[in-house]
Design a protein around this motif. Structure first.
Motif, PDB file in Angstrom:
ATOM      1  N   ARG A   9      20.871  -6.268  -3.050  1.00 15.39           N
ATOM      2  CA  ARG A   9      21.378  -6.527  -1.713  1.00 15.39           C
ATOM      3  C   ARG A   9      22.874  -6.234  -1.695  1.00 15.39           C
ATOM      4  NH1 ARG A   9      16.768  -6.182  -0.838  1.00 15.39           N
ATOM      5  NH2 ARG A   9      15.369  -7.764  -0.054  1.00 15.39           N
ATOM      6  N   GLY A  10      23.364  -5.809  -0.546  1.00 19.22           N
ATOM      7  CA  GLY A  10      24.793  -5.585  -0.405  1.00 19.22           C
ATOM      8  C   GLY A  10      25.251  -4.192  -0.799  1.00 19.22           C
ATOM      9  N   ARG A  11      24.312  -3.259  -1.003  1.00 19.85           N
ATOM     10  CA  ARG A  11      24.721  -1.920  -1.406  1.00 19.85           C
ATOM     11  C   ARG A  11      24.505  -0.885  -0.314  1.00 19.85           C
ATOM     12  NH1 ARG A  11      21.737  -0.364  -6.725  1.00 19.85           N
ATOM     13  NH2 ARG A  11      20.017  -0.526  -5.275  1.00 19.85           N
ATOM     14  N   LEU A  12      23.562  -1.118   0.581  1.00 26.01           N
ATOM     15  CA  LEU A  12      23.164  -0.083   1.526  1.00 26.01           C
ATOM     16  C   LEU A  12      23.727  -0.289   2.930  1.00 26.01           C
ATOM     17  CD1 LEU A  12      21.425   2.427   2.102  1.00 26.01           C
ATOM     18  CD2 LEU A  12      19.523   0.870   2.544  1.00 26.01           C
ATOM     19  N   ILE A  13      23.636  -1.486   3.448  1.00 30.27           N
ATOM     20  CA  ILE A  13      24.025  -1.739   4.839  1.00 30.27           C
ATOM     21  C   ILE A  13      25.481  -2.188   4.909  1.00 30.27           C
ATOM     22  CG2 ILE A  13      23.553  -3.124   6.912  1.00 30.27           C
ATOM     23  CD1 ILE A  13      21.318  -1.129   6.160  1.00 30.27           C
TER      24      ILE A  13
END
Length: 141
Positions: A9-13
């Motif tokens: 989490r926290g890498r794409l959006i």
């Protein structure tokens, strides 16, 4: 035997932008559900917008969005608190808290926000986090 799953989490959006018809109704709704999800930070507000972390919401001057947003929950109780808070703040039921068939341990609740967006809180089962959050600061010049 079930395969162990790893989530990143926290890498794409970078951010999610919702355009809403009634900013005050949306503000009440999101303040309630984010509080239920343990977000201690207050909403940052301007005359026609508010935001917290990656969620940015502004008053629409033409179209409103219709998207699905899933918030992370730390446990099943948080999913249930989200659902109760959402219904109490103007949301409508779109799936009561419960197990879902997406993968073993997927426990979620779904509501429709005041503008028709499908909002979910999900707990993926017991997990460890590599970090509580990601802090982004400008690089030193």
């Amino acid at each position: 035997m079930a395969m162990a799953m790893e989530f990143h989490r926290g890498r794409l959006i970078d951010h999610v932008h919702l355009r809403v018809a009634d900013l005050n109704a949306s503000k009440r709704f999101y303040q309630a559900v984010l509080t239920a999800l343990g977000m201690p930070e207050a909403l940052v507000e301007g005359p026609d917008f508010f935001y917290v972390d990656e969620l940015y919401v502004n008053a629409a001057d033409d179209y409103v969005t219709r998207v699905h947003v899933a918030f992370q929950a730390k446990d099943r109780a948080m999913v249930e608190a989200f659902y109760k808070a959402a219904l109490g703040a103007g949301g409508s039921d779109h799936g009561a808290p419960g197990e879902r068939p997406y993968h073993p341990g997927y426990y979620a609740a779904f509501v429709i926000d005041p503008d028709g967006n499908n909002i979910e809180a999900v707990f993926h089962g017991p997990f460890t986090r590599s970090a509580d959050d990601v802090v982004i600061r400008p690089a030193a010049a």
